[in-house]
Each structure stands twice: as structure tokens, then as C-alpha cells.
Scaffold this motif. Sequence first.
Motif, short mmCIF file in Angstrom:
data_model
loop_
_atom_site.label_atom_id
_atom_site.label_comp_id
_atom_site.label_asym_id
_atom_site.label_seq_id
_atom_site.Cartn_x
_atom_site.Cartn_y
_atom_site.Cartn_z
N ASP A 1 0.84 -1.20 0.00
CA ASP A 1 0.00 0.00 0.00
C ASP A 1 0.88 1.26 0.00
N LEU A 2 0.79 2.05 -1.05
CA LEU A 2 1.61 3.26 -1.18
C LEU A 2 1.34 4.25 -0.04
N GLY A 3 0.08 4.42 0.31
CA GLY A 3 -0.26 5.33 1.41
C GLY A 3 0.43 4.92 2.70
N GLU A 4 0.37 3.63 3.01
CA GLU A 4 1.00 3.11 4.22
C GLU A 4 2.52 3.30 4.16
N MET A 5 3.12 3.06 3.00
CA MET A 5 4.57 3.23 2.85
C MET A 5 4.97 4.69 3.05
N MET A 6 4.17 5.61 2.52
CA MET A 6 4.49 7.04 2.66
C MET A 6 4.34 7.49 4.11
N ILE A 7 3.31 6.99 4.79
CA ILE A 7 3.13 7.32 6.21
C ILE A 7 4.30 6.76 7.01
N ALA A 8 4.68 5.52 6.73
CA ALA A 8 5.79 4.87 7.44
C ALA A 8 7.12 5.59 7.22
N ALA A 9 7.26 6.26 6.08
CA ALA A 9 8.49 7.00 5.77
C ALA A 9 8.46 8.42 6.36
N GLY A 10 7.34 8.79 6.98
CA GLY A 10 7.22 10.13 7.54
C GLY A 10 6.95 11.20 6.50
N LEU A 11 6.37 10.80 5.37
CA LEU A 11 6.11 11.74 4.28
C LEU A 11 4.62 11.93 4.00
N ALA A 12 3.80 11.40 4.90
CA ALA A 12 2.34 11.56 4.83
C ALA A 12 1.79 11.31 6.23
N VAL A 13 0.56 11.74 6.45
CA VAL A 13 -0.11 11.50 7.72
C VAL A 13 -1.40 10.74 7.45
N PRO A 14 -1.85 9.94 8.41
CA PRO A 14 -3.11 9.23 8.18
C PRO A 14 -4.30 10.19 8.23
N ALA A 15 -5.27 9.95 7.38
CA ALA A 15 -6.52 10.72 7.37
C ALA A 15 -7.63 9.72 7.70
N TYR B 1 -2.50 2.31 9.06
CA TYR B 1 -1.99 3.66 8.85
C TYR B 1 -1.57 4.31 10.17
N VAL B 2 -2.37 4.14 11.22
CA VAL B 2 -2.02 4.70 12.53
C VAL B 2 -0.76 4.04 13.06
N ALA B 3 -0.64 2.73 12.92
CA ALA B 3 0.55 2.01 13.38
C ALA B 3 1.79 2.49 12.62
N ALA B 4 1.66 2.69 11.32
CA ALA B 4 2.79 3.19 10.51
C ALA B 4 3.20 4.59 10.96
N TYR B 5 2.22 5.44 11.26
CA TYR B 5 2.47 6.80 11.73
C TYR B 5 3.22 6.78 13.06
N GLU B 6 2.75 5.95 13.98
CA GLU B 6 3.39 5.86 15.30
C GLU B 6 4.82 5.37 15.18
N THR B 7 5.07 4.43 14.28
CA THR B 7 6.43 3.93 14.06
C THR B 7 7.32 5.02 13.48
N ALA B 8 6.82 5.77 12.51
CA ALA B 8 7.59 6.87 11.92
C ALA B 8 7.90 7.93 12.97
N GLN B 9 6.94 8.22 13.84
CA GLN B 9 7.18 9.19 14.93
C GLN B 9 8.27 8.68 15.85
N ARG B 10 8.15 7.44 16.29
CA ARG B 10 9.11 6.85 17.22
C ARG B 10 10.52 6.84 16.62
N ARG B 11 10.61 6.55 15.33
CA ARG B 11 11.92 6.48 14.66
C ARG B 11 12.38 7.84 14.13
N GLN B 12 11.54 8.86 14.30
CA GLN B 12 11.83 10.23 13.83
C GLN B 12 12.18 10.26 12.34
N LEU B 13 11.35 9.57 11.56
CA LEU B 13 11.57 9.49 10.11
C LEU B 13 10.88 10.64 9.40
#
Length: 136
Positions: free
Chosen positions: A68-82, A96-108
Motif C-alpha cells: 500500500d503506497l499510502g502506508e509506505m508514505m506514512i511509514a516514511a514520515g512523508l504523509a499522515v493518516p486521514a 496507517y495509525v501504526a505506521a504513523y506511530e512507528t515513523a514518529q518513534r523512529r523520527q523518520l
Amino acid sequence: MSIDIRLFGADAFEKRQMCRTTSGCWPCGKAAQDYASKLLKAKPATIRLTGKQSYGRPIGTVDVGGQDLGEMMIAAGLAVPATSYLKGDPARAQRYVAAYETAQRRQLGAHAGYFVDPAKWRHGERLSCERRSSRE
């Protein structure tokens, strides 16, 4: 071939949007666009349009090489979940929320510093390092 769509349930940084780290502003919107472009050139993609539009662009999901491109972009810190748009797809919202939290934790990506939510940016909110423009 080129197509400009809005990702269903994922809000990527806008093309001209800037983000900030301690060392200054950087073009996170351009980075989001480049990241998506690189992924789309690397593997086959499947686009599923929702039949709706936002900001004059069709809305859809994009799978790239089965991911999922949306999930990959959120995980990379280049998008936010809507997630407000994902009420009918709770599994996607959860991913999407899990990917966002991981990106936050890893400061991506944008999580390495500060950013304005893309929806607020589209309505005129800017970081102090961004010039205001009458054209978005």
C-alpha cells in the motif's frame, strides 16, 4: 504516463510544503513526491479509484508491488493518516495509525522535526521559515 491522484486515507505533504528540523527547513513535499515517484517506477502499480474527488483530483488506493503506497508514505514520515475517511475500512485505518506511530518513534521524514499538517497547510497555515504565497 502521469496521473495525479489523492491517496485514500493518507494525506501526503503538498508539493511546495516545507518541514523544519534544527538545521532549518527542507522540502518535505518535494521529498514525498520524489519518494512516491521512485516507488512507482520500481514496481508494477495497481490503482483503485474510489469514484470521488478532492481538490480536483481523483481519490484512490495505490498498491506498488503488492504494498500500500499510502502506508509506505506514512511509514516514511512523508504523509499522515486521514483516518476520518477510513471509517469503512478499519483495518487500513489501523495499519496507517501504526505506521504513523512507528515513523514518529523512529523520527523518520517530517517527524525528525516540525511540520504543519497537510490539511492545515492547504488552508494557509505555514511554518515561520516558509514564505507565504498567493499561489499554492
